[in-house]
Design an enzyme around this catalytic site. Structure first.
Site, PDB file in Angstrom:
ATOM      1  N   GLY A 124      -4.427   4.751   1.175  1.00  0.00           N
ATOM      2  CA  GLY A 124      -4.206   4.591   2.876  1.00  0.00           C
ATOM      3  C   GLY A 124      -2.938   3.197   3.328  1.00  0.00           C
ATOM      4  CG  LEU A 125      -2.363   3.491   7.147  1.00  0.00           C
ATOM      5  CD1 LEU A 125      -2.571   3.457   9.106  1.00  0.00           C
ATOM      6  CD2 LEU A 125      -0.865   3.991   7.334  1.00  0.00           C
ATOM      7  N   GLY A 155      -7.937  -1.732   4.115  1.00  0.00           N
ATOM      8  CA  GLY A 155      -8.449  -2.137   2.649  1.00  0.00           C
ATOM      9  C   GLY A 155      -8.908  -1.830   1.365  1.00  0.00           C
ATOM     10  CE  LYS A 156      -3.710   0.557  -0.314  1.00  0.00           C
ATOM     11  NZ  LYS A 156      -3.544   0.081   1.495  1.00  0.00           N
ATOM     12  CB  SER A 157      -6.157  -5.202  -2.416  1.00  0.00           C
ATOM     13  OG  SER A 157      -5.425  -4.605  -2.387  1.00  0.00           O
ATOM     14  N   GLY A 193      -2.769  -2.993   4.874  1.00  0.00           N
ATOM     15  CA  GLY A 193      -4.286  -3.068   6.119  1.00  0.00           C
ATOM     16  C   GLY A 193      -5.519  -2.770   6.077  1.00  0.00           C
ATOM     17  CB  SER A 208      -0.144   6.353  -3.090  1.00  0.00           C
ATOM     18  OG  SER A 208      -1.392   6.168  -2.758  1.00  0.00           O
TER      19      SER A 208
END
EC number: 2.7.1.25
Length: 201
Positions: free
Chosen positions: A35-36, A40-42, A38, A109
Site C-alpha cells: 500500500g501507499l 498503515g502497513k507497518s 502512510g 512494493s
C-alpha cells in the site's frame, strides 16, 4: 546467469520445513502488506505480529525502512533498485518460511510484477497478499515522516503516489480498508490465517 552457476548446487538438509513446522506447531507463510506510504502497513503488521506472538506463533516482521539500514542499504529508489529491494526481501522471507515462521512484510512494493515474483518464489498457499487500501488524501494527512510534504515541494523525487506509480493489486487475498480500526483489521487477518490453516483455531 553467472558462469559459475553450474558449480553452485543446492544443499538439502536433513531437517525439513515440515519438521520445523511441526516443532513450531503451525505452518510457515508470508503475509505481504502492500500500500501507499502512510496507508498503515507497518502499524497493522506490528499489531498482527503482537497478536500472533500472544498466541504462541513464531513470527518475524520485515519492515521497509528497517531493511534499508542493512540488507538493502546500498539501494536507492530507482525502478531497478526497488525491484532488487523486493527480490532480496522475497528471498529472506522464503528462507524464514522454510524455517517455519509466519513472516510479516510491510513494503510499499508498488509494482505487480515484483509482488508476483515473490508470490511465485514463496508458493501458492503460503503467500498472502494484503492490500492496505487507504486514500491518498488520508495518507498525505497522516504523513508520519513528512515525505509527502517533501514530494509535493519537489524535494523528493520518484515518490510513490505523487510522481511514481502504485499498481493496485488485482486479486489480493485480503483487501483492507486502511481507515478502519487496527484492532478490527487484525481480527480479520487472524480469521483468514485460521481459515487458511496457517494457524490453529
Amino acid at each position: 546467469m553467472a558462469l559459475h552457476d553450474e558449480n553452485v548446487v543446492w544443499h538439502a538438509h536433513a531437517v525439513t520445513r515440515e519438521d520445523r513446522e511441526a516443532l513450531h506447531g503451525h505452518k510457515g507463510a508470508v503475509v505481504w502488506f502492500t500500500g501507499l506510504s502512510g496507508s498503515g502497513k507497518s502499524t497493522i503488521a506490528g499489531a498482527l505480529e503482537e497478536a500472533l506472538h500472544k498466541l504462541g506463533i513464531s513470527t518475524w516482521l520485515l519492515d521497509g525502512d528497517n531493511v534499508r539500514h542493512g540488507l538493502c542499504s546500498d539501494l536507492g529508489f530507482s525502478d531497478a533498485d526497488r525491484k532488487e529491494n523486493i527480490r532480496r526481501v522475497g528471498e529472506v522471507a522464503n528462507l524464514m518460511v522454510d524455517a517455519g515462521l509466519v513472516v510479516l512484510t510491510a513494503f510499499i512494493s508498488p509494482h505487480r510484477a515484483e509482488r508476483q515474483m515473490v508470490r511465485e518464489r514463496i508458493g501458492e498457499g503460503r503467500f498472502i497478499e494484503v492490500f492496505v487500501d487507504t486514500p491518498l488524501a488520508t495518507c498525505e494527512a497522516r504523513d508520519p515522516k513528512g515525505l509527502y510534504k517533501k514530494a509535493r515541494a519537489g524535494e523528493l523525487r520518484n515518490f510513490t503516489g505523487i510522481d511514481s506509480v502504485y499498481e493496485t493489486p488485482e486479486s489480493p487475498e485480503v483487501h483492507l480498508d486502511g481507515e478502519q480500526l487496527v484492532t478490527n483489521l487484525v481480527a480479520q487477518l487472524l480469521d483468514l490465517l485460521r481459515q487458511g490453516d496457517i494457524i490453529r483455531s
